[in-house]
Every structure is written in structure tokens, then in C-alpha cells.
Design a protein around this motif. Structure first.
Motif, PDB file in Angstrom:
ATOM      1  N   PRO A  69      28.810 -11.646  -0.109  1.00 39.94           N
ATOM      2  CA  PRO A  69      28.427 -10.339  -0.648  1.00 39.94           C
ATOM      3  C   PRO A  69      27.249  -9.770   0.141  1.00 39.94           C
ATOM      4  CG  PRO A  69      27.807 -12.099  -2.160  1.00 39.94           C
ATOM      5  CD  PRO A  69      28.586 -12.731  -1.062  1.00 39.94           C
ATOM      6  N   GLU A  70      27.197  -8.441   0.219  1.00 34.17           N
ATOM      7  CA  GLU A  70      26.152  -7.771   0.984  1.00 34.17           C
ATOM      8  C   GLU A  70      25.443  -6.749   0.111  1.00 34.17           C
ATOM      9  OE1 GLU A  70      27.895  -6.125   4.532  1.00 34.17           O
ATOM     10  OE2 GLU A  70      28.951  -7.993   4.989  1.00 34.17           O
ATOM     11  N   VAL A  71      24.173  -6.535   0.419  1.00 34.92           N
ATOM     12  CA  VAL A  71      23.371  -5.521  -0.250  1.00 34.92           C
ATOM     13  C   VAL A  71      22.882  -4.562   0.827  1.00 34.92           C
ATOM     14  CG1 VAL A  71      21.234  -5.074  -1.516  1.00 34.92           C
ATOM     15  CG2 VAL A  71      22.651  -7.044  -2.117  1.00 34.92           C
ATOM     16  N   GLU A  72      23.129  -3.279   0.621  1.00 36.19           N
ATOM     17  CA  GLU A  72      22.709  -2.255   1.571  1.00 36.19           C
ATOM     18  C   GLU A  72      21.248  -1.883   1.300  1.00 36.19           C
ATOM     19  OE1 GLU A  72      23.978  -0.154   4.883  1.00 36.19           O
ATOM     20  OE2 GLU A  72      25.213  -1.453   3.653  1.00 36.19           O
ATOM     21  N   VAL A  73      20.406  -2.000   2.322  1.00 37.26           N
ATOM     22  CA  VAL A  73      18.984  -1.677   2.205  1.00 37.26           C
ATOM     23  C   VAL A  73      18.592  -0.788   3.379  1.00 37.26           C
ATOM     24  CG1 VAL A  73      16.640  -2.597   2.131  1.00 37.26           C
ATOM     25  CG2 VAL A  73      18.496  -3.893   1.094  1.00 37.26           C
ATOM     26  N   ASP A  74      18.327   0.466   3.099  1.00 36.96           N
ATOM     27  CA  ASP A  74      17.911   1.415   4.150  1.00 36.96           C
ATOM     28  C   ASP A  74      18.820   1.353   5.378  1.00 36.96           C
ATOM     29  OD1 ASP A  74      15.796   2.362   2.635  1.00 36.96           O
ATOM     30  OD2 ASP A  74      14.377   0.925   3.474  1.00 36.96           O
ATOM     31  N   GLY A  75      20.114   1.336   5.160  1.00 36.59           N
ATOM     32  CA  GLY A  75      21.065   1.304   6.266  1.00 36.59           C
ATOM     33  C   GLY A  75      21.329  -0.076   6.831  1.00 36.59           C
ATOM     34  N   LEU A  76      20.634  -1.096   6.334  1.00 38.01           N
ATOM     35  CA  LEU A  76      20.862  -2.474   6.771  1.00 38.01           C
ATOM     36  C   LEU A  76      21.676  -3.202   5.719  1.00 38.01           C
ATOM     37  CD1 LEU A  76      17.337  -3.589   8.017  1.00 38.01           C
ATOM     38  CD2 LEU A  76      19.308  -3.062   9.415  1.00 38.01           C
ATOM     39  N   THR A  96      25.032  -8.908  10.118  1.00 40.17           N
ATOM     40  CA  THR A  96      25.532  -8.948  11.491  1.00 40.17           C
ATOM     41  C   THR A  96      24.380  -9.145  12.462  1.00 40.17           C
ATOM     42  OG1 THR A  96      25.396  -6.552  11.681  1.00 40.17           O
ATOM     43  CG2 THR A  96      27.521  -7.467  11.010  1.00 40.17           C
ATOM     44  N   PHE A  97      24.748  -9.491  13.688  1.00 39.57           N
ATOM     45  CA  PHE A  97      23.759  -9.770  14.723  1.00 39.57           C
ATOM     46  C   PHE A  97      23.773  -8.685  15.786  1.00 39.57           C
ATOM     47  CE2 PHE A  97      23.086 -11.272  19.039  1.00 39.57           C
ATOM     48  CZ  PHE A  97      21.823 -11.819  18.953  1.00 39.57           C
ATOM     49  N   ASN A  98      22.594  -8.184  16.114  1.00 40.03           N
ATOM     50  CA  ASN A  98      22.362  -7.455  17.359  1.00 40.03           C
ATOM     51  C   ASN A  98      20.866  -7.446  17.609  1.00 40.03           C
ATOM     52  OD1 ASN A  98      21.130  -4.919  16.459  1.00 40.03           O
ATOM     53  ND2 ASN A  98      23.165  -4.356  15.697  1.00 40.03           N
ATOM     54  N   LEU A 101      18.639  -5.137  15.410  1.00 44.04           N
ATOM     55  CA  LEU A 101      18.432  -5.662  14.055  1.00 44.04           C
ATOM     56  C   LEU A 101      17.439  -6.819  14.044  1.00 44.04           C
ATOM     57  CD1 LEU A 101      22.038  -5.714  12.539  1.00 44.04           C
ATOM     58  CD2 LEU A 101      20.159  -4.186  11.947  1.00 44.04           C
ATOM     59  N   MET A 102      17.488  -7.654  15.096  1.00 42.22           N
ATOM     60  CA  MET A 102      16.591  -8.815  15.138  1.00 42.22           C
ATOM     61  C   MET A 102      15.126  -8.409  15.213  1.00 42.22           C
ATOM     62  SD  MET A 102      18.022 -12.206  17.042  1.00 42.22           S
ATOM     63  CE  MET A 102      17.347 -11.733  18.571  1.00 42.22           C
ATOM     64  N   LYS A 103      14.838  -7.189  15.630  1.00 38.07           N
ATOM     65  CA  LYS A 103      13.441  -6.725  15.648  1.00 38.07           C
ATOM     66  C   LYS A 103      12.942  -6.473  14.229  1.00 38.07           C
ATOM     67  CE  LYS A 103      12.999  -4.795  20.199  1.00 38.07           C
ATOM     68  NZ  LYS A 103      11.662  -5.060  20.661  1.00 38.07           N
ATOM     69  N   GLN A 104      13.886  -6.356  13.279  1.00 41.42           N
ATOM     70  CA  GLN A 104      13.516  -6.084  11.897  1.00 41.42           C
ATOM     71  C   GLN A 104      13.587  -7.323  11.008  1.00 41.42           C
ATOM     72  OE1 GLN A 104      15.235  -2.359  10.363  1.00 41.42           O
ATOM     73  NE2 GLN A 104      16.166  -2.188  12.388  1.00 41.42           N
ATOM     74  N   ALA A 105      14.601  -8.145  11.221  1.00 40.55           N
ATOM     75  CA  ALA A 105      14.815  -9.303  10.343  1.00 40.55           C
ATOM     76  C   ALA A 105      15.750 -10.291  11.040  1.00 40.55           C
ATOM     77  CB  ALA A 105      15.434  -8.847   9.019  1.00 40.55           C
ATOM     78  N   PRO A 106      15.774 -11.544  10.580  1.00 38.08           N
ATOM     79  CA  PRO A 106      16.758 -12.496  11.093  1.00 38.08           C
ATOM     80  C   PRO A 106      18.176 -11.992  10.826  1.00 38.08           C
ATOM     81  CG  PRO A 106      15.061 -13.643   9.867  1.00 38.08           C
ATOM     82  CD  PRO A 106      14.851 -12.173   9.632  1.00 38.08           C
ATOM     83  N   CYS A 107      19.110 -12.403  11.682  1.00 38.42           N
ATOM     84  CA  CYS A 107      20.499 -11.939  11.592  1.00 38.42           C
ATOM     85  C   CYS A 107      21.458 -13.121  11.499  1.00 38.42           C
ATOM     86  CB  CYS A 107      20.875 -11.149  12.846  1.00 38.42           C
ATOM     87  SG  CYS A 107      19.854  -9.711  13.173  1.00 38.42           S
ATOM     88  N   ARG A 108      22.535 -12.920  10.736  1.00 38.22           N
ATOM     89  CA  ARG A 108      23.604 -13.925  10.760  1.00 38.22           C
ATOM     90  C   ARG A 108      24.283 -13.806  12.116  1.00 38.22           C
ATOM     91  NH1 ARG A 108      28.711 -13.840   6.757  1.00 38.22           N
ATOM     92  NH2 ARG A 108      28.541 -11.655   7.307  1.00 38.22           N
ATOM     93  N   TYR A 109      24.266 -14.892  12.849  1.00 39.16           N
ATOM     94  CA  TYR A 109      24.850 -14.921  14.185  1.00 39.16           C
ATOM     95  C   TYR A 109      26.308 -15.358  14.133  1.00 39.16           C
ATOM     96  CZ  TYR A 109      25.189 -16.064  19.156  1.00 39.16           C
ATOM     97  OH  TYR A 109      25.559 -16.115  20.477  1.00 39.16           O
ATOM     98  N   TYR A 110      26.591 -16.233  13.158  1.00 43.03           N
ATOM     99  CA  TYR A 110      27.926 -16.825  13.108  1.00 43.03           C
ATOM    100  C   TYR A 110      28.139 -17.453  11.742  1.00 43.03           C
ATOM    101  CZ  TYR A 110      31.695 -20.136  14.202  1.00 43.03           C
ATOM    102  OH  TYR A 110      32.856 -20.850  14.200  1.00 43.03           O
ATOM    103  N   GLY A 111      29.382 -17.487  11.289  1.00 42.15           N
ATOM    104  CA  GLY A 111      29.779 -18.286  10.141  1.00 42.15           C
ATOM    105  C   GLY A 111      29.419 -17.738   8.781  1.00 42.15           C
ATOM    106  N   SER A 112      29.532 -18.625   7.800  1.00 40.88           N
ATOM    107  CA  SER A 112      29.294 -18.278   6.406  1.00 40.88           C
ATOM    108  C   SER A 112      28.618 -19.451   5.711  1.00 40.88           C
ATOM    109  CB  SER A 112      30.622 -17.972   5.718  1.00 40.88           C
ATOM    110  OG  SER A 112      30.471 -17.910   4.318  1.00 40.88           O
ATOM    111  N   VAL A 119      25.028 -19.737  11.091  1.00 44.36           N
ATOM    112  CA  VAL A 119      23.999 -19.764  12.122  1.00 44.36           C
ATOM    113  C   VAL A 119      23.184 -18.481  11.978  1.00 44.36           C
ATOM    114  CG1 VAL A 119      23.535 -19.817  14.592  1.00 44.36           C
ATOM    115  CG2 VAL A 119      25.485 -21.090  13.667  1.00 44.36           C
ATOM    116  N   ILE A 120      21.859 -18.617  11.923  1.00 45.23           N
ATOM    117  CA  ILE A 120      20.959 -17.472  11.784  1.00 45.23           C
ATOM    118  C   ILE A 120      20.055 -17.429  13.012  1.00 45.23           C
ATOM    119  CG2 ILE A 120      19.116 -16.418  10.423  1.00 45.23           C
ATOM    120  CD1 ILE A 120      20.263 -17.881   7.963  1.00 45.23           C
ATOM    121  N   ALA A 121      19.966 -16.239  13.616  1.00 41.10           N
ATOM    122  CA  ALA A 121      19.121 -16.033  14.789  1.00 41.10           C
ATOM    123  C   ALA A 121      17.999 -15.066  14.441  1.00 41.10           C
ATOM    124  CB  ALA A 121      19.948 -15.466  15.942  1.00 41.10           C
ATOM    125  N   ALA A 122      16.836 -15.280  15.064  1.00 44.12           N
ATOM    126  CA  ALA A 122      15.710 -14.365  14.870  1.00 44.12           C
ATOM    127  C   ALA A 122      14.834 -14.392  16.112  1.00 44.12           C
ATOM    128  CB  ALA A 122      14.893 -14.753  13.637  1.00 44.12           C
TER     129      ALA A 122
END
Length: 194
Positions: A69-76, A96-98, A101-112, A119-122
Motif C-alpha cells: 500500500p502507498e500513501v501520497e504525500v506532496d506528490g511523493l 520507487t527509486f530515482n 527522490l533520493m535527495k528527499q528520502a530513502p527509496c525502494r530500489y527493489y522487491g517487497s 532493497v532500500i537505497a538512500a
């Protein structure tokens, strides 16, 4: 002639020192900016999320292949919150990862988180993943999804791998993996959690 060369070298040295100090100030500014952005996203995220009811079987257990599940926060779009108590880290995780986005918060890079292969990248800023290389085996890591389901892990291993080791990072051997660049940006620090 020697005097002119000496003055030129001195001026060049001063310019290089000013550039180095400017780069340091920029890196500190960027780290503080990332922290402020993450806190703002976290506050908005928490205003949209409540913990789920107690005493029922969560959907992800009945259907591990379901989308998180996802929560929309200010377009994120955020999928949850990552906590690392020993580093005093509590950050929202985008779905999602890009690099933007990583300049704002950690991103899901892969998987669930439901499939035990997330996998979470930051960025390696102080307030994001800049200190994960100091984690030790057994340190606590917690992920709470947007439905309020909590997943508790402990650090199993901390490795340094080459940037070409994407398959190693996303192998799925660990239920949760965190990664960031080393301080020199030449390699990746990978934290494996079980």
C-alpha cells in the motif's frame, strides 16, 4: 620570473582552498536540506497513516504477492517508515527509486517487504544512510508499512561491494537490504538484515 610563478601558484592555492571550503559547505547544506525534506515528508506521511486494527490476519500474509500500500504525500508515493534506533534514524521510504527522490528520502530500489526481498537505497548524507557502515551485527532495524504492519529485523552483515554488483544487492537472500555509496562514491555499503 620566479616571483611571478610563485605568486601564480599562491593564487591558485588560495582559489583551490576556497573551492574546497565551498564544497564542504555545500555538502553540509545538502545534508541539512535532505534532513529537513525527510522530516517534512515524515510529518505529512504520519498524518495520513494510522495503525491497523489488532487481532486480525494481515492481507500480506494471505497474499504475499500483493502490492505494498502507498500513501501520497506532496506528490511523493510512500510505502512506509524505516527506523534504525542505534543511528537515531526514522525516515519515510518512497515507493520507487530515482536520484531526484533520493535527495528527499530513502527509496525502494527493489522487491517487497511482503516477499522478504526488499532493497532500500538512500544518499550517504549524515541524516540518511551516511552512517550505516557503522552498524553492527544484531543492531535493530524496523520497517512499518503504510497499513501499520511492523516488520522487525536485525543486522546480519555489513559489506562493501562494487557499483556493478546489483545482482548481489538484489539477490533476495536477505529479507531486507539497505545500501548507499561509500564516502568516496567508488563503492556501495550494503547492510543485510534478517
Amino acid at each position: 620570473m620566479k616571483e611571478r610563478i610563485g605568486k601564480g601558484v599562491s593564487y591558485l592555492g588560495i582559489i583551490l582552498i576556497v573551492l574546497a571550503v565551498s564544497l564542504c559547505f555545500y555538502n553540509v547544506y545538502d545534508s541539512i536540506r535532505a534532513n529537513i525534506s525527510s522530516k517534512s515528508i515524515m510529518n505529512d506521511y504520519m498524518a495520513h497513516v494510522s495503525s491497523g486494527p489488532q487481532g486480525f490476519v494481515p492481507d500480506y500474509i494471505l497474499n504475499p504477492d500483493m502490492d505494498m500500500p502507498e500513501v501520497e504525500v506532496d506528490g511523493l508515493s510512500c510505502i512506509g517508515v524505516l527506523e534504525i534506533p542505534s543511528l537515531d534514524i526514522r525516515l519515510p521510504v518512497t515507493s520507487t527509486f530515482n536520484y531526484a527522490l533520493m535527495k528527499q528520502a530513502p527509496c525502494r530500489y527493489y522487491g517487497s517487504i511482503y516477499k522478504n526481498n526488499m532493497v532500500i537505497a538512500a544518499h550517504d548524507s549524515w541524516f540518511h544512510f551516511g552512517r550505516i557502515h557503522t552498524l553492527k551485527s544484531g543492531d535493530s532495524v524496523k520497517f512499518t508499512d503504510a497499513s501499520g504492519n511492523e516488520f522487525d529485523y536485525c543486522v546480519d552483515a555489513v559489506d562493501v561491494v562494487s557499483p556493478n554488483s546489483v545482482d548481489d544487492v538484489t539477490s533476495g537472500k536477505w529479507p531486507l537490504t539497505l545500501f548507499t555509496c561509500t564516502l568516496d562514491a567508488q563503492n556501495r555499503v550494503v547492510v543485510r538484515c534478517k
